[in-house]
Design an enzyme around this catalytic site. Structure first.
Site: not given
Ligand code: NAD
Length: 504
Positions: A191, A266, A300, A397
């Site tokens: 997804k 992650e 991240c 963040e």
């Molecule tokens: P997000 O958590 O808003 O969304 C990530 C994904 O989760 C999307 O596909 C979203 O549709 C889905 N999602 C949202 N709510 C959900 C639910 N209830 N159930 C299942 N899926 C759901 O994150 P974002 O804004 O897309 O990305 C930025 C974040 O990602 C930042 O916090 C960043 O630090 C983190 N990130 C972490 C790493 C790592 O390796 N630690 C790498 C890249 C990004």
């Protein structure tokens, strides 16, 4: 001078197969439509104009995809690792052949500068090659003999995996999950993030053209609370590999509990880059600026808290300011651009809000601190000085090209400030003293510590965070530990005494 409108036209042409109608899903080896009444707009942050539309997948779409992944699992798991290796190398070939297209599509969709997206697409191929080569040995285990028995371990693929990815470097990040899962013999339902859905469809197409059997990799587009949630709750999905925000991670943990799924999270970071006064200042400066301002700071592992020893604080932050003043902010498709627009107006607003928060908290904005231009989601690259670690700009963040500089006195102070956040993803230490580097890396609460280096990724090494930054590790064999079940088989030599009951 770069002809930007020609680059935009070229990119929109590449996008046409995915934007001439609302983008649907990829299930059981083909593109399919779901509910046509649930349509979401996808925009480019360059000017917030429409790029296309996406169908918001439903529980029914997830059910179809999870069933396809379940059916395909039975044959895929049984395929010899050497055959899986050949197919995954063919996927890597396909990515390389379309790397320029993937990079442009992703850059225009996310706002990430093309200079970084070109490398990210190629790294996606490298991830597939790395795990392709590990496929034949994925089931390997250990022989653990005793005097009377031979214990032999092996690993078995878990089953269909739910992969949920964010928007910051969507293609590359998804390959970190999908490549090891497929190499292990698992099947996948992905997804993708709703802000950047296109490159996932390209990967699914490449994979099937490369010979991946139908149902082994499926993509369902949609919103987190719809398709995402349904994926985490589906009974055929045996584990969820998630990359995204820490708060979403807590939702995933809750949603997967009822079906007892294995989860790999992650999540976010608020990583310190700690510069001692004995460090190589030029290299530390290069790394500090690169780690916070590459990928728009939407990274991240970004070094978002710059901790500088008080003896060099003024001098070092002045040099950081000069470098920030020289950053090229511009159109993401322009090869000269170093900072592009942020992903989406919602995120843009969030990052802009921290400029007021910084002022309210009493930090000094030495450069930037406002939006850049009138159109699109651009911000000025920003440096806050005079900050203390309890300020929101040091704790939360921000996920943009925004750096918070904090002075420290000595090693103990640096360690205390470095660890004084909820997150624990990465830390960077700059010092000439090997002993101090060792002490700091031992004491820092982070899943990854780099000493005298920016984030330099080695694929066999573990990648992941502690505290609010996540659960689990990617990379090399660590990935297989997640996507596979370890089984112990025990064989008796027939020499031991079997305990007897009921013999009087
Ligand atoms: P997000 O958590 O808003 O969304 C990530 C994904 O989760 C999307 O596909 C979203 O549709 C889905 N999602 C949202 N709510 C959900 C639910 N209830 N159930 C299942 N899926 C759901 O994150 P974002 O804004 O897309 O990305 C930025 C974040 O990602 C930042 O916090 C960043 O630090 C983190 N990130 C972490 C790493 C790592 O390796 N630690 C790498 C890249 C990004």
């Amino acid at each position: 001078m770069t002809d930007l409108s020609a680059l935009e036209t070229k990119t929109r042409n590449w996008l046409k197969p995915y934007t001439n109608a609302p983008l649907g899903h990829f299930i059981n080896g083909q593109r399919v439509d779901g509910d046509q009444n649930r349509i979401v707009d996808v925009t480019t942050p360059v000017d917030n104009s429409a790029l296309g539309q996406m169908q918001a997948g439903t529980e029914a779409d997830i059910d179809k995809a999870a069933n396809a992944a379940w059916d395909a699992f039975q044959n895929w798991r049984a395929m010899p690792g050497s055959q899986r290796r050949a197919i995954l190398h063919a996927v890597a070939d396909g990515i390389e052949a379309r790397a320029d297209e993937i990079a442009h599509v992703e850059s225009f969709d996310t706002g990430q500068p093309i200079r970084f997206m070109k490398k990210a697409a190629i790294r996606g191929a490298a991830n597939f090659r790395f795990f392709a080569d590990k496929a034949p040995s994925a089931m390997d285990g250990q022989a653990l003999p005793t005097d009377t028995h031979l214990n032999v371990t092996t690993r078995m693929p878990l089953g269909p995996i739910g992969v949920i990815t964010p928007w910051n470097t969507p293609f590359m990040l998804s390959t970190w999950k999908i490549a090891p899962a497929l190499a292990a013999g698992c099947t996948v339902v992905q997804k993708p993030a709703e802000f950047s859905p296109f490159s996932a469809m390209i990967l699914a197409e490449i994979a099937h053209e490369a010979g991946l059997p139908a149902g082994v990799l499926n993509v369902v587009n949609g919103l987190g609370e719809g398709a995402g949630k349904a994926l985490t709750e589906h009974r055929h999905i045996k584990a969820v590999a998630f990359v995204g925000e820490s708060h979403t991670g807590t939702l995933i943990q809750r949603q997967t509990a009822a079906t007892l799924k294995r989860i790999h999270l992650e999540l976010g970071g608020k990583n310190p880059c700690i510069v001692f006064d004995d460090a190589d200042m030029d290299r530390a400066l290069d790394a500090a600026v690169f780690m916070q301002f590459s990928l728009n700071g939407e990274r991240c592992t970004s070094s978002t808290r710059l901790l500088v020893q008080d003896t060099i604080y003024d001098d070092f932050t002045a040099r950081v300011k000069d470098r920030i003043a020289n950053l090229t902010v511009g159109h993401p498709l322009d090869p000269e651009t170093e900072i592009g627009p942020l992903i989406h107006p919602t995120h843009h607003e969030k990052v802009l809000s921290y400029f007021d928060i910084a002022k309210e908290d009493g930090a000094k904005t030495v450069i930037g601190g406002k939006r850049h231009g009138d159109t699109g989601c651009y911000v000025e690259p920003t440096l806050f000085t005079g900050a203390s670690n309890d300020m929101r700009i040091a704790q939360e963040e921000i996920f943009g090209p925004v750096l918070t500089a904090i002075p420290f006195k000595d090693e103990a102070d640096a360690l205390r400030i470095g660890n004084d956040v909820d997150y624990g993803l990465t830390a960077y230490v700059w010092t000439h003293s090997m002993e101090r580097g060792l002490r700091m890396s031992k004491g820092l609460e982070a899943g990854m510590v780099w000493v005298n280096s920016e984030n330099n990724r080695h694929l066999p090494a573990p990648f992941g965070g502690m505290k609010a930054s996540g659960i689990g590790r990617d990379g090399g064999d660590y990935s297989f530990d997640f996507y596979m079940e370890t089984k112990n088989m025990c064989y008796a030599y027939g020499t031991h005494t079997v305990p007897q009951l009921g013999k009087g």
